[in-house]
Design a protein around this motif. Sequence first.
Motif, short mmCIF file in Angstrom:
data_model
loop_
_atom_site.label_atom_id
_atom_site.label_comp_id
_atom_site.label_asym_id
_atom_site.label_seq_id
_atom_site.Cartn_x
_atom_site.Cartn_y
_atom_site.Cartn_z
N PHE A 1 -6.52 4.82 -8.63
CA PHE A 1 -7.48 4.06 -9.45
C PHE A 1 -8.54 4.98 -10.04
CE2 PHE A 1 -11.44 1.72 -9.97
CZ PHE A 1 -11.03 0.59 -10.67
N SER B 1 0.79 -1.23 0.00
CA SER B 1 0.00 0.00 0.00
C SER B 1 0.83 1.28 0.00
CB SER B 1 -0.98 0.00 1.18
OG SER B 1 -0.30 -0.05 2.41
N ASN C 1 -7.97 5.22 -2.43
CA ASN C 1 -7.10 4.66 -3.48
C ASN C 1 -7.23 5.56 -4.71
OD1 ASN C 1 -5.37 3.19 -5.02
ND2 ASN C 1 -6.56 1.30 -5.02
N VAL D 1 -1.97 -1.60 -6.80
CA VAL D 1 -3.36 -1.25 -6.53
C VAL D 1 -4.10 -2.50 -6.07
CG1 VAL D 1 -4.05 -1.61 -8.95
CG2 VAL D 1 -5.46 -0.19 -7.46
N THR E 1 -10.43 -3.27 -14.47
CA THR E 1 -9.40 -2.52 -13.76
C THR E 1 -8.34 -1.91 -14.67
OG1 THR E 1 -8.03 -4.51 -13.49
CG2 THR E 1 -9.65 -4.03 -11.75
N VAL F 1 -0.42 -0.92 -11.28
CA VAL F 1 -1.11 0.20 -11.92
C VAL F 1 -0.73 0.21 -13.39
CG1 VAL F 1 -1.26 2.71 -12.02
CG2 VAL F 1 -1.21 1.55 -9.80
N CYS G 1 -5.27 11.06 -1.47
CA CYS G 1 -5.71 9.67 -1.30
C CYS G 1 -6.06 9.45 0.17
CB CYS G 1 -4.61 8.71 -1.74
SG CYS G 1 -5.05 6.97 -1.53
#
Length: 304
Positions: A185, A55, A182, A61, A106, A71, A208
């Motif tokens: 994203f 993280s 997050n 992600v 995603t 990502v 974030c």
Amino acid sequence: MFGTSLLPPPTTLSARAVRRLANGPLDAVTLMRDVCRVERLQAEAAERMAEALLSPHPEFVRLPSGHWALVDGREARTDRPDTGQDTGLRLTDIRFAVVDVETTGTRTAMGDRVTEIAIARVEGGAITDVFAQLVNPERPIPPYITALTHITQDMVRDQPLFRDVADEVRRRLQGAVFVAHNAAFDWRFVAAELRRVTGDELAGPSLCTVRLAKALLPDLPRRSLDHVTRYFGIEIEARHRAAGDAVATAHALCRLLHLAEREGIRTWAELDGLVSTRSGRRPHTAADRRHRASPLAAFEDHLA
């Protein structure tokens, strides 16, 4: 997907994770067994290990399915872009646009698109306005996404295309700090949609709330939206729907900003500096202990 020649040698745990995820998303157990070279690993322990290891790094992600992935394109961090704005601006004077998107998948690079977007405006420590809209993604919604979001093809068939709501989205983001749980994203998908229909690049400051929670709640073992909202006693009315998640994130943002204020953080520059630290950890104080013992009451953020 990255060629192995572009990946760093697996000399650190994060580098091993990059190499392992180059072929696609993995669940925490499989990933942590390979990265940490542990033969037996329980799911709960693997989740904690993955959260702690991955993280802090913007190239990773956690997907809605719970799997971890890289990502797309390993873009530069988008949660703290160079804004050129007055970094001394007080937090109480800043408008935040809290964003959540639901999508067909995603990977924007593989053609995944937005199926729903919500933007909750936060000003002066309160939620003042919420915009939510289903979007026709112009492509099929996979069954596993429908199972997660309950958004079906029939629900979006007669909804506007993103190009039809792009002006409204831009208007609501203009002059505001882009916030999401997050953020990489949601930023990536909104940026891709705006670029596709307008040719414009999404720009401006962003924040974030995963990283903010990490900085202000260092002893919270996990910072998923479920865990952060549970800590604060926030109810998510519709989980994995854009409006429900955006409003819940906005409530969490209000509580986190209040914690920051109690820590003496008054300006955007100070908040940005806090989130920018490598670990997000700060010296434990009496205030820190109070944060962990007594989450803020729900009346501190509300719909005006």
